[in-house]
Design an enzyme around this catalytic site. Sequence first.
Site, PDB file in Angstrom:
ATOM      1  CD  GLU A  43       2.908   5.045  -5.864  1.00 18.20           C
ATOM      2  OE1 GLU A  43       2.981   3.973  -6.486  1.00 18.20           O
ATOM      3  OE2 GLU A  43       2.697   5.102  -4.635  1.00 18.20           O
ATOM      4  N   GLY A  68       0.824  -1.203   0.000  1.00 19.52           N
ATOM      5  CA  GLY A  68       0.000   0.000   0.000  1.00 19.52           C
ATOM      6  C   GLY A  68       0.853   1.246   0.000  1.00 19.52           C
ATOM      7  CB  CYS A  87       3.281  -0.505  -7.137  1.00 17.56           C
ATOM      8  SG  CYS A  87       2.005  -0.617  -5.868  1.00 17.56           S
ATOM      9  CD  GLU A 106       4.901  -2.876  -3.765  1.00 14.82           C
ATOM     10  OE1 GLU A 106       5.325  -1.691  -3.809  1.00 14.82           O
ATOM     11  OE2 GLU A 106       3.875  -3.250  -4.322  1.00 14.82           O
ATOM     12  CG  LEU A 107       5.827   0.853   1.649  1.00 14.35           C
ATOM     13  CD1 LEU A 107       6.519   1.715   2.690  1.00 14.35           C
ATOM     14  CD2 LEU A 107       4.456   0.420   2.141  1.00 14.35           C
TER      15      LEU A 107
END
Length: 474
Positions: free
Chosen positions: A374, A227, A280, A246-247
């Site tokens: 992001e 996230g 991502c 996992e960002l």
Amino acid sequence: MSTRPFWLSGAAATGDSEITVTHPYDGRVVATVSVPSAGQIEEAVAAADAAAREAAALPAHTRAEALAHVSRRLAERTEEIAGIITAESGKPIKWARAEVGRSVSVFRWAAEETRRDSGELQRLDTDPGGTGRIAMVRRVPKGPVLGISPFNFPLNLVAHKIAPAIAVGAPIVLKPAPATPMTALALGELLAETELPPGMVSVLPMPNERAASLITDPRLPVVSFTGGQFGWELQRLAPHKHVTLELGGNAAAVVLGDADLDWAARRIALFGNNAAGQVCIGVQRVIVEDAVYDEFVTRLVRNVRELPTGDPSDPDTEVGPLINEEAAIRVVDWVQEAVEAGAELLTGGERDGVTVAPTVLAGAPAGSKVLCEEVFGPVLVVQRVSGVDQAFAEVNASDFGLQAGVFTRDLQVAFRAHRELEVGGVVIGDVPSYRADQMPYGGVKRSGVGREGVRSAMDDLSYERVMVMTGVRL
């Protein structure tokens, strides 16, 4: 419309409240989903804790067959489950079908890895003090897992939590994103068809704020989170747990002078915008060598403008809506902020409700959110560089480091990219968005810690336990 149950220790259950799931594209209600009470959340955790010893002792064939069963059933129900993905996430149906296909592979890979996970023998008589000794090394689970998954891949990222946990014999409590719980519940239904023991899997949809007790509960010693940047706060809240994060990131694609420009333009246009850029490792920064910059950008803009955008149920649609209007407004605000700071808008930038037109910016100033953060939307930011040195320096200038793509035919440059780029994965000749579900996947810097990918995740959820046998003649 009936309320959909959740899965509590492998059995369907209903709780004390509901989540209403709406279609991002048109806002219609597609389902109501039951939310567990505080007592039911406690029951799920207690069941996972109680099942830990039994789960760790499950024969390999039991775990492998359960995983293979889910793989087969996902394949059989591809159209149904792809439709659920599209309905709750707005992902175009063609990409939803691809997601189901990837999840079929994840469970198949996990089944295969389970069957060949035999540990190793090490002879210890390589030195005199080890004469007559041999070591057996096997992996055992660290304990029950809390899996927290995001909305953008509501099946495949759930698969990457659940399949490795089952493979190593670890119970898992899965909290799907509150915007997209239905796909995870469909997967829970397939798991309930297996011979896994009660307590092995619970799928608990809930608002994010209800998950606080799960994050800190010592009976869930492992946390696997995919996230946003909240992951770092999660790590702070659970400092004594094993946490995998996992960002995401702002992935770069480098286009050098020797690249196939048509191929690069098509791939970057598509994988900067498919699923509305909510990926991502979707392309965000496009770093182009000066010698081919003008020619490449012309091709890139043309390809972006040609992307079919709109109704995600249309099989031709590549770019659908964002997850909600708030996200769409934020993306357009970031684009406008960059333009006001001096960036050139080459195409796109408009918003129609939850849909943002695929966008290309050039000359965004350093410090722009579209460069530094992001975007998680259909936005490409093109940067001109003098050559390989500057290109790789720009890739590494990011606070993120998930994956990068380098379009080149030069083998020496390819190995240099692998050596120098500060990312978890380098893709040569294609976009950073490529991922094979069996390979190690994860990042560095603000992109997180730990690795997904079936075998890598199995290692992450387990530890090595050594047995030394004495008085053995080899």
